[in-house]
Write a protein that holds these residues in place. Structure first.
Motif, short mmCIF file in Angstrom:
data_model
loop_
_atom_site.label_atom_id
_atom_site.label_comp_id
_atom_site.label_asym_id
_atom_site.label_seq_id
_atom_site.Cartn_x
_atom_site.Cartn_y
_atom_site.Cartn_z
N LYS A 17 0.84 -1.21 0.00
CA LYS A 17 0.00 0.00 0.00
C LYS A 17 0.86 1.25 0.00
N ASP A 18 1.86 1.30 0.86
CA ASP A 18 2.73 2.48 0.94
C ASP A 18 3.52 2.68 -0.35
N LYS A 78 2.47 1.75 -3.27
CA LYS A 78 1.49 1.93 -4.35
C LYS A 78 1.72 0.92 -5.48
N ALA A 137 -2.88 12.87 -5.75
CA ALA A 137 -2.84 11.59 -5.05
C ALA A 137 -4.12 11.35 -4.26
N ALA A 138 -4.60 12.37 -3.59
CA ALA A 138 -5.83 12.23 -2.81
C ALA A 138 -7.01 11.88 -3.70
N LEU A 192 -6.86 10.21 -6.48
CA LEU A 192 -6.68 8.89 -7.08
C LEU A 192 -6.69 7.76 -6.06
N GLU A 193 -6.68 8.11 -4.78
CA GLU A 193 -6.69 7.11 -3.71
C GLU A 193 -7.94 7.31 -2.85
N GLU A 217 -11.26 6.76 -0.48
CA GLU A 217 -11.46 6.05 0.79
C GLU A 217 -12.20 4.73 0.59
N THR A 253 -12.95 1.23 0.09
CA THR A 253 -12.11 0.04 0.17
C THR A 253 -12.36 -0.93 -0.99
N LEU A 263 -7.42 -0.41 -6.47
CA LEU A 263 -6.12 0.16 -6.20
C LEU A 263 -5.06 -0.94 -6.29
N TRP A 269 -2.49 -2.07 -4.56
CA TRP A 269 -2.19 -2.95 -3.43
C TRP A 269 -3.34 -3.86 -3.04
#
Length: 170
Positions: free
Chosen positions: A73-74, A76, A154-155, A157-158, A160, A162, A166, A168
């Protein structure tokens, strides 16, 4: 109708000439920067930029270890790409995998002393390459502006959600 089409014609919202120019400049700059950093790290440390980033993440984690899912996740990246990268780093003796004590299905990646030593040796050349390629070319105001822009992108494209597709989670 989605947000990428116009309500009246159903046509895509094509980029303006200025947007097209900015998009191409962004694409060219990010591709060239990643290539520049990859070449520097391959030459000086025998690893691609993505592997260096994984070593950095592990070096900054408590006890120099992270759960594999958190590391993906970190970074990406997909879990399969992470697994391949960790296998290569294990082969070099820079990382080892350990079973996760709290979840028998999970694994932790652990930065070894050899990996930490490699990171210490390669960091000065890497930071010089980053500084010369990026920060030395920008004014302080441009650095702040670029940071703000990248955080907004980034915000967006990522999400909340679940259930989002994404890397990861794949």
């Amino acid at each position: 109708m989605d947000s990428m089409t116009t309500a009246t014609t159903g046509e895509p919202r094509w980029l303006t000439d200025e947007e097209q120019s900015v998009w191409r400049a962004y694409r060219d700059a990010t591709t060239l920067l990643e290539d520049h950093l990859d070449r520097q790290l391959q030459r000086d440390a025998g690893m691609p930029h993505i592997y260096y980033g994984l070593l950095v993440q592990l070096s900054q984690a408590p006890r120099r270890q992270m759960r594999m899912t958190g590391l993906a996740k970190d970074a990406k990246i997909t879990r399969s790409r992470l697994s391949h990268a960790i296998a290569r780093l294990e082969k070099n003796g820079w990382v080892r995998r350990e079973d996760c004590p709290s979840d028998k299905r999970g694994q932790n990646a652990v930065l070894t002393e050899e990996g930490f030593a490699m990171l210490r040796r390669s960091a000065p050349g890497h930071v010089t390459a980053v500084r010369q390629a990026m920060f030395d070319r920008l004014t302080p105001d441009q650095v702040r502006g670029l940071g703000e822009i990248m955080r907004v992108m980034a915000a967006g494209l990522e999400p909340e959600d679940t259930g989002a597709d994404l890397p990861w989670l794949r």
